[in-house]
Design a protein around this motif. Structure first.
Motif, PDB file in Angstrom:
ATOM      1  N   VAL A  23       0.678  -1.197   0.119  1.00 26.93           N
ATOM      2  CA  VAL A  23      -0.159   0.077  -0.030  1.00 26.93           C
ATOM      3  C   VAL A  23       0.626   1.267   0.258  1.00 26.93           C
ATOM      4  CG1 VAL A  23      -1.420   1.406   1.366  1.00 26.93           C
ATOM      5  CG2 VAL A  23      -1.506  -1.022   0.891  1.00 26.93           C
ATOM      6  N   ILE A  24       0.541   2.656  -0.758  1.00 28.59           N
ATOM      7  CA  ILE A  24       1.287   3.494  -1.333  1.00 28.59           C
ATOM      8  C   ILE A  24       0.351   4.231  -0.224  1.00 28.59           C
ATOM      9  CG2 ILE A  24       2.652   4.740  -2.431  1.00 28.59           C
ATOM     10  CD1 ILE A  24       2.507   2.991  -4.743  1.00 28.59           C
ATOM     11  N   GLY A  25       1.276   5.012   0.832  1.00 28.71           N
ATOM     12  CA  GLY A  25       0.782   6.038   1.769  1.00 28.71           C
ATOM     13  C   GLY A  25       0.017   5.499   2.341  1.00 28.71           C
ATOM     14  N   GLY A  26       0.151   6.572   3.719  1.00 29.63           N
ATOM     15  CA  GLY A  26      -0.273   6.194   4.947  1.00 29.63           C
ATOM     16  C   GLY A  26      -1.688   7.543   5.569  1.00 29.63           C
ATOM     17  N   GLY A  27      -1.884   7.904   4.433  1.00 28.81           N
ATOM     18  CA  GLY A  27      -3.334   8.125   5.112  1.00 28.81           C
ATOM     19  C   GLY A  27      -4.597   7.907   5.280  1.00 28.81           C
ATOM     20  N   HIS A  42      -3.618 -11.491   5.287  1.00 29.14           N
ATOM     21  CA  HIS A  42      -2.683 -11.186   4.011  1.00 29.14           C
ATOM     22  C   HIS A  42      -1.758 -10.656   4.758  1.00 29.14           C
ATOM     23  CE1 HIS A  42      -5.947 -12.122   0.522  1.00 29.14           C
ATOM     24  NE2 HIS A  42      -6.852 -11.591   2.220  1.00 29.14           N
ATOM     25  N   SER A  43      -0.274 -10.627   3.921  1.00 30.64           N
ATOM     26  CA  SER A  43       1.250  -9.969   4.601  1.00 30.64           C
ATOM     27  C   SER A  43       0.549  -8.280   3.506  1.00 30.64           C
ATOM     28  CB  SER A  43       1.838 -10.738   4.325  1.00 30.64           C
ATOM     29  OG  SER A  43       1.961 -11.354   2.718  1.00 30.64           O
ATOM     30  N   VAL A  44       0.732  -7.649   4.707  1.00 31.58           N
ATOM     31  CA  VAL A  44       1.036  -6.483   4.228  1.00 31.58           C
ATOM     32  C   VAL A  44       2.013  -5.421   4.127  1.00 31.58           C
ATOM     33  CG1 VAL A  44      -0.654  -4.123   3.948  1.00 31.58           C
ATOM     34  CG2 VAL A  44      -1.869  -6.152   4.360  1.00 31.58           C
ATOM     35  N   VAL A  45       2.705  -4.559   3.557  1.00 29.80           N
ATOM     36  CA  VAL A  45       3.391  -3.728   3.677  1.00 29.80           C
ATOM     37  C   VAL A  45       3.073  -2.196   3.365  1.00 29.80           C
ATOM     38  CG1 VAL A  45       4.927  -3.833   1.701  1.00 29.80           C
ATOM     39  CG2 VAL A  45       5.891  -2.436   3.253  1.00 29.80           C
ATOM     40  N   LEU A  46       2.837  -1.236   4.416  1.00 31.29           N
ATOM     41  CA  LEU A  46       2.581   0.526   3.784  1.00 31.29           C
ATOM     42  C   LEU A  46       3.615   1.034   3.668  1.00 31.29           C
ATOM     43  CD1 LEU A  46       0.071   1.986   4.260  1.00 31.29           C
ATOM     44  CD2 LEU A  46       0.335   2.399   6.238  1.00 31.29           C
ATOM     45  N   LEU A  47       3.928   1.987   2.927  1.00 33.97           N
ATOM     46  CA  LEU A  47       4.768   2.505   2.673  1.00 33.97           C
ATOM     47  C   LEU A  47       4.453   4.179   2.813  1.00 33.97           C
ATOM     48  CD1 LEU A  47       6.189   0.841  -0.535  1.00 33.97           C
ATOM     49  CD2 LEU A  47       6.760   0.760   1.193  1.00 33.97           C
ATOM     50  N   ALA A  48       4.508   4.963   3.760  1.00 32.63           N
ATOM     51  CA  ALA A  48       4.092   6.337   3.656  1.00 32.63           C
ATOM     52  C   ALA A  48       5.124   7.285   3.728  1.00 32.63           C
ATOM     53  CB  ALA A  48       3.427   5.728   5.457  1.00 32.63           C
ATOM     54  N   ARG A  49       4.558   8.390   3.908  1.00 32.13           N
ATOM     55  CA  ARG A  49       5.738   9.480   3.628  1.00 32.13           C
ATOM     56  C   ARG A  49       6.025  10.161   5.117  1.00 32.13           C
ATOM     57  NH1 ARG A  49       4.564  14.444  -0.335  1.00 32.13           N
ATOM     58  NH2 ARG A  49       5.991  15.095   0.123  1.00 32.13           N
ATOM     59  N   ALA A  50       7.385  11.162   5.480  1.00 37.63           N
ATOM     60  CA  ALA A  50       8.024  11.297   6.958  1.00 37.63           C
ATOM     61  C   ALA A  50       6.045  11.794   6.878  1.00 37.63           C
ATOM     62  CB  ALA A  50       9.151  11.678   6.651  1.00 37.63           C
ATOM     63  N   GLU A 114      -3.932  13.827  12.622  1.00 39.71           N
ATOM     64  CA  GLU A 114      -3.994  12.880  14.223  1.00 39.71           C
ATOM     65  C   GLU A 114      -5.053  12.201  14.411  1.00 39.71           C
ATOM     66  OE1 GLU A 114      -5.497  15.932  17.193  1.00 39.71           O
ATOM     67  OE2 GLU A 114      -3.618  17.329  17.333  1.00 39.71           O
ATOM     68  N   LEU A 115      -5.835  12.595  12.997  1.00 40.77           N
ATOM     69  CA  LEU A 115      -6.553  11.524  12.155  1.00 40.77           C
ATOM     70  C   LEU A 115      -5.937  10.222  11.624  1.00 40.77           C
ATOM     71  CD1 LEU A 115      -9.347  10.496  11.896  1.00 40.77           C
ATOM     72  CD2 LEU A 115      -9.405  11.510   9.533  1.00 40.77           C
ATOM     73  N   GLU A 116      -5.053  10.692  10.553  1.00 43.59           N
ATOM     74  CA  GLU A 116      -4.018   9.766  10.050  1.00 43.59           C
ATOM     75  C   GLU A 116      -3.525   9.485  11.098  1.00 43.59           C
ATOM     76  OE1 GLU A 116      -1.196  11.702   7.413  1.00 43.59           O
ATOM     77  OE2 GLU A 116      -3.116  12.276   6.034  1.00 43.59           O
ATOM     78  N   ALA A 117      -2.300  10.244  12.156  1.00 42.05           N
ATOM     79  CA  ALA A 117      -1.877   9.457  13.388  1.00 42.05           C
ATOM     80  C   ALA A 117      -2.939   7.537  13.916  1.00 42.05           C
ATOM     81  CB  ALA A 117      -1.321   9.959  13.826  1.00 42.05           C
ATOM     82  N   VAL A 118      -4.009   8.179  14.027  1.00 38.42           N
ATOM     83  CA  VAL A 118      -5.023   7.245  15.294  1.00 38.42           C
ATOM     84  C   VAL A 118      -5.186   6.047  14.195  1.00 38.42           C
ATOM     85  CG1 VAL A 118      -7.081   6.588  15.481  1.00 38.42           C
ATOM     86  CG2 VAL A 118      -5.909   8.660  16.138  1.00 38.42           C
ATOM     87  N   LEU A 119      -5.679   6.815  12.878  1.00 38.62           N
ATOM     88  CA  LEU A 119      -6.067   5.149  11.748  1.00 38.62           C
ATOM     89  C   LEU A 119      -4.324   4.281  11.793  1.00 38.62           C
ATOM     90  CD1 LEU A 119      -8.027   6.947   9.587  1.00 38.62           C
ATOM     91  CD2 LEU A 119      -8.378   5.316  11.469  1.00 38.62           C
ATOM     92  N   LEU A 120      -3.198   4.775  11.348  1.00 37.50           N
ATOM     93  CA  LEU A 120      -1.806   4.889  11.454  1.00 37.50           C
ATOM     94  C   LEU A 120      -1.312   3.485  12.422  1.00 37.50           C
ATOM     95  CD1 LEU A 120      -0.315   4.063   9.083  1.00 37.50           C
ATOM     96  CD2 LEU A 120       1.395   6.321  10.438  1.00 37.50           C
ATOM     97  N   ALA A 121      -1.408   4.064  13.254  1.00 36.73           N
ATOM     98  CA  ALA A 121      -1.648   3.107  14.802  1.00 36.73           C
ATOM     99  C   ALA A 121      -1.957   1.487  14.480  1.00 36.73           C
ATOM    100  CB  ALA A 121      -1.965   3.595  16.137  1.00 36.73           C
ATOM    101  N   GLY A 122      -3.372   1.597  14.329  1.00 37.21           N
ATOM    102  CA  GLY A 122      -4.092   1.000  14.110  1.00 37.21           C
ATOM    103  C   GLY A 122      -3.866  -0.228  13.153  1.00 37.21           C
ATOM    104  N   ALA A 123      -3.336   0.420  12.426  1.00 40.60           N
ATOM    105  CA  ALA A 123      -3.071  -0.814  11.278  1.00 40.60           C
ATOM    106  C   ALA A 123      -1.541  -1.179  11.875  1.00 40.60           C
ATOM    107  CB  ALA A 123      -2.121   0.196  10.028  1.00 40.60           C
TER     108      ALA A 123
END
Length: 501
Positions: A23-27, A42-50, A114-123
């Motif tokens: 997955v490209i993008g951590g929004g 499934h095995s998943v890798v997430l590529l997010a910007r800093a 902040e919303l992105e951080a909440v959802l990214l922490a869940g991932a």
């Protein structure tokens, strides 16, 4: 995108085993799709910007997004984070008099990071392998697997990641979407934003409301993130080419000065930091999928921010992208059908929001008849089928219901151009073909009120009594009560899918 070639010298693969999905993008869309796919095995890798790659953005999330948040398993996280609840909107649109919309249930005023951080922490908790400081350089495809090539992360050197499926959720950047997928482009629109603080609170009747104001050459809105802090953004045409480059702060001051009510709102308030400018032009894609690829969320299309449905759209897109990808991984013979189903829904949803934005623009254009800004935005896509749109009006359904009750005999057949056939349907986490009522232009109808539409349509010609038709249906598909059955029958008649013979 290109065919797979040999990695450049010195490049390394972090794993001999390819991931199922990259997955490209951590929004919101990327983090949500990645988490769901990991939860589904499934095995998943997430590529997010800093973090911090863009200015802070405030967004209003309407109450209708609660259903989507619940569906993707994130509602409790958002409720528990402490985002400011919002009870409605106040707008100055068609006139200088305020129009107040009060929500039946609270929405959320969020800072996007902040919303992105909440959802990214869940991932991350779900087991998604997350790389937060990688920049994707290239995506290539071969006959067997897709390969994501990305750059350095904190000096660790370049790497090659291999995955069976790619989801581009990279937003406006469009890492893959920008390679020939983007098509429709709305009028160029510049968003000019700043943060304002007023420790005593702002002079508004309800300090949780989003405020929206139209003026001759654009519109503005203000989203509170606390009682004393508001983000105020102005949407205007970009400066004409050839004009001297102007500081965003000067452009912002000029534009905000045209929004009489929001200008008064910040009078006496302190601007926190500098103003900034972002591209807010709408766009869509020629298609939203290719073999082993889906375009998700804002990578697929960007809707007018006036709708306040950006987060809701992103989450809905992520959920369906996860379902379609999961289907293809579990059942490769369904992969093409699942991608086409996803693409069709993305197309419909973008068109729905584009029509809604054009409707608001026409309202403003009537008020500002000489405005080039509003006349350019008042033309939307032609009317068309929308996902989840009602089949018929309530009045037509009630009339059909009353007619059914008064008829002693009623034998029904298929309406003009209607047929029975297979169509894709989401069942739990997969897309499968199910027997449906099909029309030449509308979406398939699978069920109404828990009643299987195609099964009812097959039985209807053999019975001229509604009571016996219900008994025949219940014998084959027990579960629906008489009330649900009659409402479903009346809806199908009102929509012209069934008609008296």
């Amino acid at each position: 995108m290109a065919e797979l070639g040999s990695p450049a010298a010195g490049w390394r693969a972090p794993s001999d085993r390819p991931y199922d999905v990259a997955v490209i993008g951590g929004g919101p869309s990327g983090a949500t799709a990645a988490r769901l796919l990991r939860e589904w095995g499934h095995s998943v890798v997430l590529l997010a910007r800093a973090a911090g790659h863009r200015p802070p953005l405030a967004e209003s999330v309407p109450p209708s997004a609660r259903k989507v948040l619940a569906a993707v398993g994130a509602l409790a996280w958002v409720e528990g984070h402490g985002f400011l609840p919002t009870t409605g909107n106040t707008s100055w649109w068609a006139s200088h008099e305020p129009q107040v919309e009060r929500f039946p249930t609270a929405g959320f005023q969020v800072l996007r990071d902040e919303l992105e951080a909440v959802l990214l922490a869940g991932a991350t908790r779900a087991g998604v392998e997350t790389h937060e400081e990688f920049r994707v350089r290239e995506v290539r495809f071969d006959a067997a697997e897709a390969v994501v090539v990305h750059g350095e992360r904190q000096g660790r050197g370049p790497s090659v990641l291999r995955a069976g499926e790619i989801l581009d959720a990279s937003g406006r950047a469009g890492v893959v979407a920008g390679e020939g997928f983007r098509s429709e482009q709305g009028p160029p629109t510049l968003a000019l934003s700043a943060v304002w603080r007023r420790d005593s609170g702002f002079p508004v009747p309800d300090d949780s409301h989003t405020l929206v104001e139209a003026f001759a050459s654009g519109w503005a809105w203000s989203v509170p993130v606390s009682r004393g802090v508001r983000h105020v953004t102005v949407m205007v045409d970009p400066p004409a080419p050839g004009r001297a480059r102007r500081d965003p702060g000067a452009l912002y001051a000029d534009a905000l000065g045209q929004a009489r009510h929001l200008q008064a709102l910040v009078a006496g308030a302190e601007r926190v930091g500098a103003a900034w400018a972002l591209d807010a032009s709408t766009y869509s894609s020629r298609r939203f999928e290719a073999s082993r690829l889906l375009l998700v969320g804002d990578a697929a299309s960007f809707i007018d921010p006036l709708s306040s449905f950006g987060v809701k759209k992103a989450l809905a897109s992520a959920w369906l992208a996860a379902v379609a990808t999961h289907t293809g991984l579990r059942h490769p013979e369904r992969a093409e059908m699942a991608r086409a189903f996803f693409s069709r829904r993305e197309e419909q949803i973008y068109a729905r929001y584009a029509r809604e934005a054009a409707r608001h623009a026409r309202s403003a254009a009537r008020r500002y008849a000489e405005s080039a800004f509003w006349s350019a935005r008042a033309v939307g896509p032609p009317p068309g089928a929308e996902p989840d749109a009602p089949l018929a009006t309530d009045a037509a359904i009630q009339a059909a219901f009353d007619d059914v009750k008064t008829r002693r005999r009623l034998r029904l057949g298929l309406g003009a151009g209607v047929r029975i056939g297979p169509a894709p349907l989401v069942v739990e986490h997969e897309i499968e073909l199910a027997e449906s009522l099909l029309t030449a232009t509308g979406d398939p109808v699978h069920s109404l009120e828990g009643v299987q539409a195609a099964r009812l349509a097959r039985l209807a010609p053999g019975h001229d009594d509604v009571g016996r038709l219900f008994e025949a249906y219940a014998a084959q598909a027990p579960g629906a009560g008489l009330g649900e059955f009659l409402r479903a029958l009346a809806t199908l008649i009102a929509a012209g899918l069934l008609r008296p013979e």
